[in-house]
Design an enzyme around this catalytic site. Structure first.
Site, PDB file in Angstrom:
ATOM      1  N   HIS A 105       0.874  -1.170   0.000  1.00 51.76           N
ATOM      2  CA  HIS A 105       0.000   0.000   0.000  1.00 51.76           C
ATOM      3  C   HIS A 105       0.913   1.222   0.000  1.00 51.76           C
ATOM      4  CE1 HIS A 105      -3.028  -2.736   2.271  1.00 51.76           C
ATOM      5  NE2 HIS A 105      -3.263  -2.791   0.973  1.00 51.76           N
ATOM      6  N   GLU A 140      -3.233  -3.564  -4.820  1.00 51.82           N
ATOM      7  CA  GLU A 140      -4.649  -3.509  -5.166  1.00 51.82           C
ATOM      8  C   GLU A 140      -5.158  -2.076  -5.052  1.00 51.82           C
ATOM      9  OE1 GLU A 140      -5.652  -2.884  -2.068  1.00 51.82           O
ATOM     10  OE2 GLU A 140      -4.535  -4.218  -0.757  1.00 51.82           O
TER      11      GLU A 140
END
Length: 337
Positions: A252, A290
């Site tokens: 992230h 993601e």
């Protein structure tokens, strides 16, 4: 050019200066004014490097420095063909040099060079952490090594002319900075983690206690600019959405300082982050991410660094793009310099 070295294998690393005298197809390197190596260069594919002088006290380090200099100055160069009057066993044993077809011939491959763990990692590797499978929340995965503390990665980015480094987040030291970044409207749009100092302390302390996630601060020239979470994919919420391997890592990413936005900065820190994760455990074969599927800018930056989009899928809180970068692809198309 700045250069990293340790005076002794177990000594604390120190930063020094590597200086070059280059011209007329010759290259000489000196470390803090002390001669290190001299070579004669012959243009071609691959570039041929004839050794003329070598520091006898540190031959492998001298060869490494010359390889580093020649590969960094030309990111398109994929291999060096060395001509050595005698073998340097340590360089062959480490993978720095590969024996060639004829006596005295050796190759340095860019793909292998950037996989050598030192000097990029902040700590000398102690070997691969042994594997023992365990269950956590119904997920079977390897036991994870204890998380590091302090600086874990540092590299001089030749194209930026700046150091890019990663250190572990320390809650007391970084809490206010993290809080300010998360409450930035631009960051809030994608992370949706705005909140108070107390809420963010709880968030970070929970991650600190979680063996599957490592929180990192990215720095340019030792100035913090970004926050990263590196996680083991096998025991993460992403695992049901693709066939996660035991040592896949996920990321992230958050750039908090406006002055460090832009494609040239992303190319530097994203390649550094992925490089660190592949070096941290040689069993890691993929790095995944993601981002929100509508975050076209970030997805574009990831494509530039050789990630590919496997598919889009739905998390409970967002429509996500599954971005994957394999180890072989990263090092075969290595853009590090």
């Amino acid at each position: 050019m700045p250069f990293y070295t340790a005076s002794q294998p177990l000594a604390a690393p120190r930063w020094r200066t590597l200086q070059a005298d280059e011209g007329d197809c010759r290259l000489s390197l000196a470390l803090e004014g002390r001669p290190l190596i001299s070579v004669r260069l012959a243009a071609g594919e691959p570039l041929v490097v004839h050794l003329e002088q070598l520091c006898p006290e540190r031959p492998e380090q001298a060869l490494w420095a010359a390889c580093y200099w020649l590969l960094s100055r030309d990111p398109a160069c994929q291999r060096l063909a060395w001509r050595l009057p005698q073998a340097v066993p340590q360089a062959v044993a480490s993978g720095l040099l590969l024996p060639g077809a004829q006596p005295g011939e050796y190759l340095c491959e860019r793909t292998l060079f950037w996989q050598l763990p030192q000097p990029w990692l902040g700590q000398l590797p102690a070997g691969v952490y042994p594997q023992q499978m365990q269950l956590s929340n119904g997920k079977r995965h390897p036991r994870r090594a204890p998380k590091p503390r302090g600086e874990v990665y540092r590299r001089f980015d030749v194209r930026l002319g700046a150091w890019v480094s990663l250190r572990t987040l320390e809650v007391d030291q970084d809490l206010e900075r993290f809080n300010r970044w998360q409450n930035n409207p631009r960051v809030l749009q994608f992370w949706q983690e705005g909140g108070t100092l107390a809420q963010h302390r709880e968030y970070l302390e929970k991650l600190d206690a979680d063996p599957h996630t490592l929180t990192l601060i990215g720095c340019f020239d030792d100035q913090p600019f970004a926050y990263f979470e590196a996680y083991w994919a096998k025991e993460d919420r992403i695992a049901p959405f693709y066939p996660a391997d035991d040592y896949d890592r996920g990321i992230h990413m958050l750039v908090g300082e406006e002055a460090h936005r832009g494609p040239h900065k992303v190319a530097s820190w994203l390649s550094a982050l992925v490089h660190y994760l592949f070096l941290d455990d040689p069993r890691t074969q993929r790095v995944v991410a993601e981002p929100r599927a509508d975050n076209g800018k970030m997805i574009g930056y990831m494509h530039d660094q050789c990630f590919h989009c496997e598919k889009e899928f739905d998390f409970p809180h967002k429509r996500a793009a599954l971005m994957i970068l394999g180890r072989e692809r990263f090092f075969d198309r290595c853009k590090l310099a």
